[in-house]
Design an enzyme around this catalytic site. Structure first.
Site, PDB file in Angstrom:
ATOM      1  N   GLU A  36      26.636  44.847  36.514  1.00 11.79           N
ATOM      2  CA  GLU A  36      26.391  45.825  37.568  1.00 11.79           C
ATOM      3  C   GLU A  36      24.901  46.062  37.774  1.00 11.79           C
ATOM      4  O   GLU A  36      24.431  46.201  38.913  1.00 11.79           O
ATOM      5  CB  GLU A  36      27.102  47.142  37.256  1.00 11.79           C
ATOM      6  CG  GLU A  36      28.622  47.068  37.375  1.00 11.79           C
ATOM      7  CD  GLU A  36      29.089  46.762  38.791  1.00 11.79           C
ATOM      8  OE1 GLU A  36      28.325  47.001  39.750  1.00 11.79           O
ATOM      9  OE2 GLU A  36      30.212  46.251  38.940  1.00 11.79           O
ATOM     10  N   CYS A 187      36.160  41.403  54.601  1.00  8.89           N
ATOM     11  CA  CYS A 187      35.639  42.448  55.491  1.00  8.89           C
ATOM     12  C   CYS A 187      34.114  42.353  55.530  1.00  8.89           C
ATOM     13  O   CYS A 187      33.391  43.294  55.189  1.00  8.89           O
ATOM     14  CB  CYS A 187      36.096  43.826  55.000  1.00  8.89           C
ATOM     15  SG  CYS A 187      35.883  45.146  56.218  1.00  8.89           S
ATOM     16  N   CYS A 194      39.724  39.160  59.623  1.00 11.46           N
ATOM     17  CA  CYS A 194      40.783  40.170  59.697  1.00 11.46           C
ATOM     18  C   CYS A 194      42.175  39.569  59.533  1.00 11.46           C
ATOM     19  O   CYS A 194      43.094  40.234  59.029  1.00 11.46           O
ATOM     20  CB  CYS A 194      40.693  40.934  61.018  1.00 11.46           C
ATOM     21  SG  CYS A 194      39.154  41.864  61.223  1.00 11.46           S
ATOM     22  N   CYS A 197      43.250  39.823  55.964  1.00  8.07           N
ATOM     23  CA  CYS A 197      43.049  41.110  55.293  1.00  8.07           C
ATOM     24  C   CYS A 197      44.374  41.817  55.012  1.00  8.07           C
ATOM     25  O   CYS A 197      45.168  42.049  55.936  1.00  8.07           O
ATOM     26  CB  CYS A 197      42.165  42.014  56.136  1.00  8.07           C
ATOM     27  SG  CYS A 197      41.834  43.615  55.358  1.00  8.07           S
TER      28      CYS A 197
END
Length: 331
Positions: A36, A187, A194, A197
């Site tokens: 991270e 996205c 799309c 998705c």
């Protein structure tokens, strides 16, 4: 709505999760934290090989905590934002001293360099605690789900509240990573896929017919331009390097010595010039030959210059001078 979002998203994640070296069946808090920190402002493609090198060299937080600052900073070279490397060192030593990472999000926030996002990500992914994890990709997914038209920077509170609404109590880590993957691979900012998705039935931006319009892009600010000079001091096939002050831009990193960066171009003859972009300004760095060593430093053999841990700016400066030299010899 949220129950459908969660179930469909988690099933999609089960089938299509990205294979990343810091994702394991039983997540290791050290590897989650390290990934991270590395991924802030850096792409997955860039981080993946660097992460592997880090964990091979320092496989535990205790090993990292015991390493010399200069060794860690040299290994960090090229990952940008060197303040993060200094926070990495401080955090590793504090975690090692306390015997491990805390599991609570609030306690994680108290560690050096851990902001709201990183603390939430570690709590969720490493310890499966319910935490609202919102990075750039997640913010875009939420903005499109609920058709938030404002730029993300102006709608942070609303986006977080909506993310809170759909974050489940169970499998929080999988949900967080599923949202990240969705934003990174489907996205996307431009040309969202799309048709692939799993959240399309609930997405109000998709229903509008113009999903790319959400959220609005942030207004671009023109960055000021600055000039700097770096000194090329060479002797017997070695280059004189110094270490920059711990505080400030590129703090603690190996560098060519030089003057202050300012608003006027140098008047001296130059060996080469490199252009570089920082977050808040752009820079033209002129490399100028100089005879005697300046400041405290060391002679780095040019045939091992890649081992010096130079940040991108100074690595490119060295490469530019050596390229010019090769051209002259070839002429």
């Amino acid at each position: 709505m949220s129950a459908n979002i969660v179930s469909r998203l988690l099933e999609h994640y089960r089938l299509h999760a990205r294979r990343l070296p810091w994702r394991e069946a039983a997540p290791d808090p050290y590897r989650v934290w390290l990934s991270e920190v590395m991924l802030q402002q850096t792409t997955v493609a860039s981080v993946t090989p660097r992460f592997a090198r880090f964990v091979e060299r320092w496989p535990t937080v205790e090993a990292l905590a015991g390493a010399a600052d200069a060794e860690i900073l040299a290994e960090w070279a090229g990952l940008g934002y060197y303040a993060r490397a200094r926070n990495l060192i401080a955090c590793a030593r504090e975690v090692a001293a306390r015997g491990g990472f805390p599991e609570d999000e609030a306690e994680l926030r108290e560690l050096p360099g851990l902001g709201a996002y990183t603390a939430a990500a570690i709590a969720a992914i490493a310890f499966d605690r319910r935490a609202v994890v919102v990075d750039t990709n997640v913010a875009r997914v939420v903005a499109r789900l609920f058709s938030i038209a404002r730029p993300v920077a102006e709608a942070k509170a609303e986006i977080r509240a909506l993310a809170e609404r759909i974050t489940p109590k169970e499998r929080a880590g999988d949900f967080a990573q599923a949202m990240m993957d969705l934003g990174a691979t489907i996205c996307r900012p431009k040309a969202p896929r799309c048709g692939e998705c799993p959240l399309r039935p609930d997405c109000t931006a998709f229903a509008s017919g113009t999903p790319e319009a959400y959220p609005a892009p942030k207004a671009k600010r023109e960055r000021p331009h600055r000039f700097g000079t770096a000194w090329w001091i060479e002797r017997d096939g070695a280059l004189w390097l110094v270490r920059r002050p711990d505080k400030g831009l590129l703090g603690g990193m190996a560098a060519l010595p030089g003057g202050e960066w300012c608003d006027a171009a140098p008047m001296e003859p130059v060996l080469a010039t490199v252009a570089h972009g920082f977050t808040h300004f752009t820079l033209d760095l002129a490399i100028v030959a100089r005879g005697e060593p300046v400041g405290e430093g060391w002679w780095q053999p040019l045939d091992t210059i890649n081992e010096a841990g130079l940040p991108t700016l100074f690595r490119r400066a060295v490469e530019a001078v050596l390229a010019q030299r090769r051209m002259l010899f070839a002429a």
